[in-house]
Enzyme design. Sequence first.
Site, PDB file in Angstrom:
ATOM      1  N   ASP A  80     -13.832  32.828  -0.258  1.00  0.00           N
ATOM      2  CA  ASP A  80     -12.613  33.580  -0.572  1.00  0.00           C
ATOM      3  C   ASP A  80     -12.105  34.286   0.698  1.00  0.00           C
ATOM      4  OD1 ASP A  80     -14.520  35.567  -0.423  1.00  0.00           O
ATOM      5  OD2 ASP A  80     -13.960  36.564  -2.296  1.00  0.00           O
ATOM      6  N   SER A  81     -12.827  34.101   1.811  1.00  0.00           N
ATOM      7  CA  SER A  81     -12.315  34.517   3.124  1.00  0.00           C
ATOM      8  C   SER A  81     -11.001  33.781   3.411  1.00  0.00           C
ATOM      9  CB  SER A  81     -13.337  34.215   4.230  1.00  0.00           C
ATOM     10  OG  SER A  81     -13.809  32.887   4.113  1.00  0.00           O
ATOM     11  N   ASP A  87     -16.417  29.718  -3.889  1.00  0.00           N
ATOM     12  CA  ASP A  87     -16.623  31.166  -3.952  1.00  0.00           C
ATOM     13  C   ASP A  87     -15.779  31.751  -5.090  1.00  0.00           C
ATOM     14  OD1 ASP A  87     -17.761  33.417  -2.917  1.00  0.00           O
ATOM     15  OD2 ASP A  87     -16.522  33.500  -1.098  1.00  0.00           O
ATOM     16  N   LYS A 143     -20.560  30.479  -5.791  1.00  0.00           N
ATOM     17  CA  LYS A 143     -21.118  31.683  -5.149  1.00  0.00           C
ATOM     18  C   LYS A 143     -20.441  32.909  -5.761  1.00  0.00           C
ATOM     19  CE  LYS A 143     -20.150  33.152  -0.744  1.00  0.00           C
ATOM     20  NZ  LYS A 143     -19.730  34.539  -1.017  1.00  0.00           N
ATOM     21  N   GLU A 193     -20.599  37.481  -5.571  1.00  0.00           N
ATOM     22  CA  GLU A 193     -21.102  38.659  -4.854  1.00  0.00           C
ATOM     23  C   GLU A 193     -21.733  39.663  -5.827  1.00  0.00           C
ATOM     24  OE1 GLU A 193     -17.987  40.387  -2.458  1.00  0.00           O
ATOM     25  OE2 GLU A 193     -17.550  38.485  -1.462  1.00  0.00           O
ATOM     26  N   GLU A 220     -25.177  39.035   4.041  1.00  0.00           N
ATOM     27  CA  GLU A 220     -24.124  39.298   5.026  1.00  0.00           C
ATOM     28  C   GLU A 220     -24.345  40.671   5.654  1.00  0.00           C
ATOM     29  OE1 GLU A 220     -20.129  38.376   3.813  1.00  0.00           O
ATOM     30  OE2 GLU A 220     -19.250  39.376   5.561  1.00  0.00           O
TER      31      GLU A 220
HETATM   32  O1  KIV Z   1     -15.848  34.063   1.856  1.00  0.00           O
HETATM   33  C1  KIV Z   1     -16.646  33.707   2.752  1.00  0.00           C
HETATM   34  O2  KIV Z   1     -16.288  33.010   3.707  1.00  0.00           O
HETATM   35  C2  KIV Z   1     -18.025  34.132   2.632  1.00  0.00           C
HETATM   36  C3  KIV Z   1     -18.937  33.866   3.779  1.00  0.00           C
HETATM   37  C4  KIV Z   1     -18.639  34.787   4.890  1.00  0.00           C
HETATM   38  C5  KIV Z   1     -20.344  33.904   3.389  1.00  0.00           C
HETATM   39  O3  KIV Z   1     -18.378  34.707   1.656  1.00  0.00           O
END
Ligand code: KIV
Length: 279
Positions: free
Chosen positions: A47-48, A86, A116, A118, A185
């Site tokens: 989600d970056s 994510d 994934k 958090e 992280e």
């Molecule tokens: O969103 C992302 O790119 C991430 C990574 C930095 C692990 O969660």
Amino acid sequence: MERNKVTIPDLYQMKKDGQKISMITAYDYPTAVLAEQAGVDCVLVGDSLGNVVMGLDSTVPVTMEEMLHHIRAVRRGVKNALLIGDLPFLSYQVSREQAILNAGRFLKEGGCDMVKLEGGSEMAPTVQAITQAGIPVCAHIGLTPQSVSKLGGYKVQGKDLTGAQRLVDSAKALQAAGADMIVFECIPSALAKAITSAVSMVTIGIGAGPDCDGQVLVFHDVVGFTTRKTPKMAKQYVDLFAQVRQAMTGYHEDVRSGAFPAGEHGFAMDAKVVKRLKI
Ligand code: KIV
């Protein structure tokens, strides 16, 4: 060289064998093809996306539909790497039912191999619900960008005993809930090393030192395709931003000066046809 599809059991075997696992983020088809050609083991549609592609200040506004749009593009380029999607903010926190449905969409509509999410121990019941539905989960603890306001900024986590113990307990709870993988992280290297040797799930670090089972970096940081300063935890291998700017400036100047397009960029036509045109 042809390689086989990377599976979750393969990653456990790599951990056992001490063979490091590489993961990189990707948000579109060409980047996915590049990651595949480079032989990267796992591709994360993070989600970056919000920060590095959409120009947002945080990952919080990123939606399920935006993630799915990019995941589908990446899926077309990834053949053998393990593809992880994510889950964005508020797609899994509201209820377990919604978490299963959204995680399932990443598999059914996006073609992901794993999702994934958090959060620490408080997310263990959600992880359990998703994994019991047959969806593999990668957890993510330490600096969790979706909670950046609560954390008070992008800071290293788990530096004191209380914080470090919380991360140890979280990793154990998430593993017991069924997580096969966990991202650390921005946590101290010694803490990441200690947790990695205490858990059987696969650990992936970003700013967590060399002793995790693998490493993940954001694609834009690796290739310097960003206006932001390279974060301390990342390594920039090429300054793509400067190179692309130079190429674009060259194109702009060529158009202005008439140097582009040259004869070879056009398509010929029989002169007799041109003559017979009624213009
Ligand atoms: O969103 C992302 O790119 C991430 C990574 C930095 C692990 O969660």
